[in-house]
Motif scaffolding. Structure first.
Motif, short mmCIF file in Angstrom:
data_model
loop_
_atom_site.label_atom_id
_atom_site.label_comp_id
_atom_site.label_asym_id
_atom_site.label_seq_id
_atom_site.Cartn_x
_atom_site.Cartn_y
_atom_site.Cartn_z
N LEU A 114 0.70 -1.61 0.18
CA LEU A 114 -0.33 -0.49 -0.16
C LEU A 114 0.78 1.26 0.21
CD1 LEU A 114 -3.39 0.63 0.27
CD2 LEU A 114 -2.83 0.75 2.69
N VAL A 115 1.98 1.39 0.47
CA VAL A 115 2.86 2.25 0.63
C VAL A 115 3.45 2.91 -0.56
CG1 VAL A 115 4.81 3.25 2.04
CG2 VAL A 115 3.33 2.12 3.16
N GLN A 116 3.76 1.25 -0.90
CA GLN A 116 4.29 1.44 -2.06
C GLN A 116 3.59 1.83 -3.13
OE1 GLN A 116 6.39 -2.27 -2.48
NE2 GLN A 116 7.94 -1.70 -1.94
N ARG A 117 2.36 2.24 -3.37
CA ARG A 117 1.74 2.56 -4.14
C ARG A 117 1.17 4.04 -4.43
NH1 ARG A 117 -3.65 -0.37 -3.46
NH2 ARG A 117 -2.74 -2.92 -3.48
N ALA A 118 2.54 4.95 -3.21
CA ALA A 118 1.76 5.69 -3.65
C ALA A 118 3.44 7.09 -3.82
CB ALA A 118 2.14 6.56 -1.68
N VAL A 119 4.05 5.59 -4.17
CA VAL A 119 5.67 6.32 -4.82
C VAL A 119 5.64 5.97 -5.99
CG1 VAL A 119 8.22 5.57 -5.29
CG2 VAL A 119 7.01 4.91 -3.01
N PRO A 120 6.24 7.49 -6.67
CA PRO A 120 5.57 8.00 -8.26
C PRO A 120 6.30 6.57 -9.38
CG PRO A 120 6.72 9.90 -7.09
CD PRO A 120 6.31 8.58 -6.10
N ARG A 121 5.35 5.52 -10.39
CA ARG A 121 6.24 4.99 -10.74
C ARG A 121 7.25 5.39 -11.94
NH1 ARG A 121 1.36 1.65 -13.62
NH2 ARG A 121 0.34 3.58 -13.15
N SER A 122 8.15 6.08 -11.48
CA SER A 122 9.43 5.98 -11.93
C SER A 122 10.27 5.72 -11.21
CB SER A 122 9.96 7.29 -12.29
OG SER A 122 9.49 8.52 -11.62
N ARG A 123 10.03 5.53 -10.57
CA ARG A 123 10.58 5.64 -8.91
C ARG A 123 10.04 4.15 -8.40
NH1 ARG A 123 13.20 8.72 -4.25
NH2 ARG A 123 13.60 5.94 -4.57
N ARG A 124 9.64 3.65 -8.07
CA ARG A 124 8.49 2.23 -7.85
C ARG A 124 9.77 1.05 -8.58
NH1 ARG A 124 2.51 1.54 -8.59
NH2 ARG A 124 2.14 3.96 -8.49
N ARG A 125 9.69 1.06 -9.88
CA ARG A 125 10.27 0.74 -9.82
C ARG A 125 11.61 0.21 -9.70
NH1 ARG A 125 8.90 2.12 -15.57
NH2 ARG A 125 10.14 3.55 -15.16
N GLY A 126 12.42 0.70 -9.14
CA GLY A 126 13.71 0.74 -8.49
C GLY A 126 13.59 -0.32 -6.50
N LEU A 127 12.52 -0.34 -6.19
CA LEU A 127 12.43 -0.94 -5.10
C LEU A 127 11.63 -1.97 -4.52
CD1 LEU A 127 8.89 1.78 -3.82
CD2 LEU A 127 11.03 1.71 -3.26
N LEU A 128 12.54 -2.83 -3.87
CA LEU A 128 12.05 -4.30 -2.99
C LEU A 128 10.52 -4.83 -3.54
CD1 LEU A 128 15.25 -4.95 -0.69
CD2 LEU A 128 15.09 -5.52 -3.49
N ALA A 129 10.04 -5.33 -3.76
CA ALA A 129 8.78 -6.03 -3.91
C ALA A 129 8.74 -6.35 -2.05
CB ALA A 129 8.56 -7.27 -4.96
N PRO A 130 7.36 -6.73 -1.56
CA PRO A 130 7.25 -6.26 -0.09
C PRO A 130 7.79 -7.62 0.57
CG PRO A 130 5.27 -5.83 -1.58
CD PRO A 130 5.95 -5.94 -2.62
#
Ligand SMILES: Nc1ncnc2c1ncn2[C@@H]1O[C@H](COP(=O)(O)OP(=O)(O)OP(=O)(O)O)[C@@H](O)[C@H]1O
Length: 278
Positions: A114-130
């Motif tokens: 849910l928190v990751q959904r608030a991250v802009p799409r361009s930056r979401r790719r760099g995040l670890l999956a939950p």
């Protein structure tokens, strides 16, 4: 995940305005520098300004004066969009009382998502999956459990993971070990250590827990709205304030109350204070 953020405060002042005219000066000139990846505990008596400083670092409240920079970016003068971006991607915050920013009927994994959904799409790719984030933090066994069914200590560890969901370079936590038993306190601190080692995140924690202070290399004691003393590797040193003032050690405060007259005698690298006889 981002690398650790550098934090620099210079002469940070914060005033809470009061319509009746009784404004509260919460911070009176905070100077501090936290290196990327460093762990710092903020100590100090109740009302000293610790939570206010944390709120300023997290971009939740705007400082009244001074300079507060995260990786060189001035937070005090950021516009609302930049502050929103900072909160969405730059800083992770664990608020006092772990359930405050968590959904009790969702699982740990869903809370992270849910928190990751608030991250802009361009930056979401760099995040670890939950699931990967929870695995990396040693919390795989909690991933599928509903938060409403977890103990206080488990919940607090999930709160740390959720604060890291947006891949921040700076983790802020307000009293993360309060109201926990010894085993859960240790588990939370172990987790914070793992975050620093695994991701290089900078960590600033407000605490009254002497266990935290004993465990980390650096403590800053906030008193009367500024950094009164700094502990490094078990040695506590008073810090000269912006007006040249040095705060008395706690043990002397009641014996030398405000207004006590002292003779100040410089002696090379030493300074002797002699209380005037009354
Ligand atoms: N929203 C607010 N409005 C007005 N005054 C406030 C507000 N928040 C804090 N203060 C005041 O600012 C000062 C610093 O408060 P702060 O909560 O930062 O201290 P603290 O060191 O975190 O205290 P504690 O350890 O009790 O949480 C206190 O005098 C407090 O009453």
């Amino acid at each position: 995940m981002s690398a650790g953020t550098e934090v620099v405060c210079e002469g940070v002042v914060h005033v809470y305005p009061d319509p009746s005219g009784d404004d509260v000066v919460a911070l009176r000139g905070v100077d501090l520098r936290v290196a990327p990846g460093e762990r710092v505990a903020l100590l100090g008596p109740s009302g000293a300004g610790k939570s206010t400083l944390l709120a300023l670092l997290g971009g939740l409240v705007r400082a009244s004066a001074g300079s507060l920079r995260l990786d060189g970016a001035e937070v005090r003068t950021m516009d609302e969009r930049a502050l929103l971006r900072l909160r969405a991607t730059g800083v992770g915050t664990v608020l006092q009382g772990p359930s405050r920013n968590l959904l009790p009927y969702a699982t740990a994994e869903q809370n992270v998502a849910l928190v990751q959904r608030a991250v802009p799409r361009s930056r979401r790719r760099g995040l670890l999956a939950p699931r990967d984030l929870l695995d990396a933090l040693g919390l795989a066994d909690l991933a599928r459990r509903r938060l409403g069914a977890l103990s206080g200590g488990e919940l607090q560890r999930v709160a740390v993971a959720v604060a890291l969901a947006n891949g921040p370079g700076l983790l802020l936590a307000d009293e993360p070990t309060s109201q926990l038993g010894t085993a859960h306190r240790t588990a939370v601190l172990d987790l914070v250590d793992r975050v620093c080692e695994r991701f290089g995140t900078t960590v600033v924690v407000v605490t009254h827990d002497p266990g935290v202070a004993a465990r980390w290399d650096r403590t800053l004691t906030i008193r009367d709205g500024r950094v009164g003393s700094e502990g490094r590797l078990g040695r506590d040193r008073a810090v000269v304030g912006p007006d040249g003032a040095v705060q008395l050690p706690d043990a002397l405060r009641s014996a030398w109350p405000p207004g006590t007259r002292v003779e100040v005698v410089p002696d090379g690298d030493e300074l002797r204070l002699r209380r005037e006889a009354t």
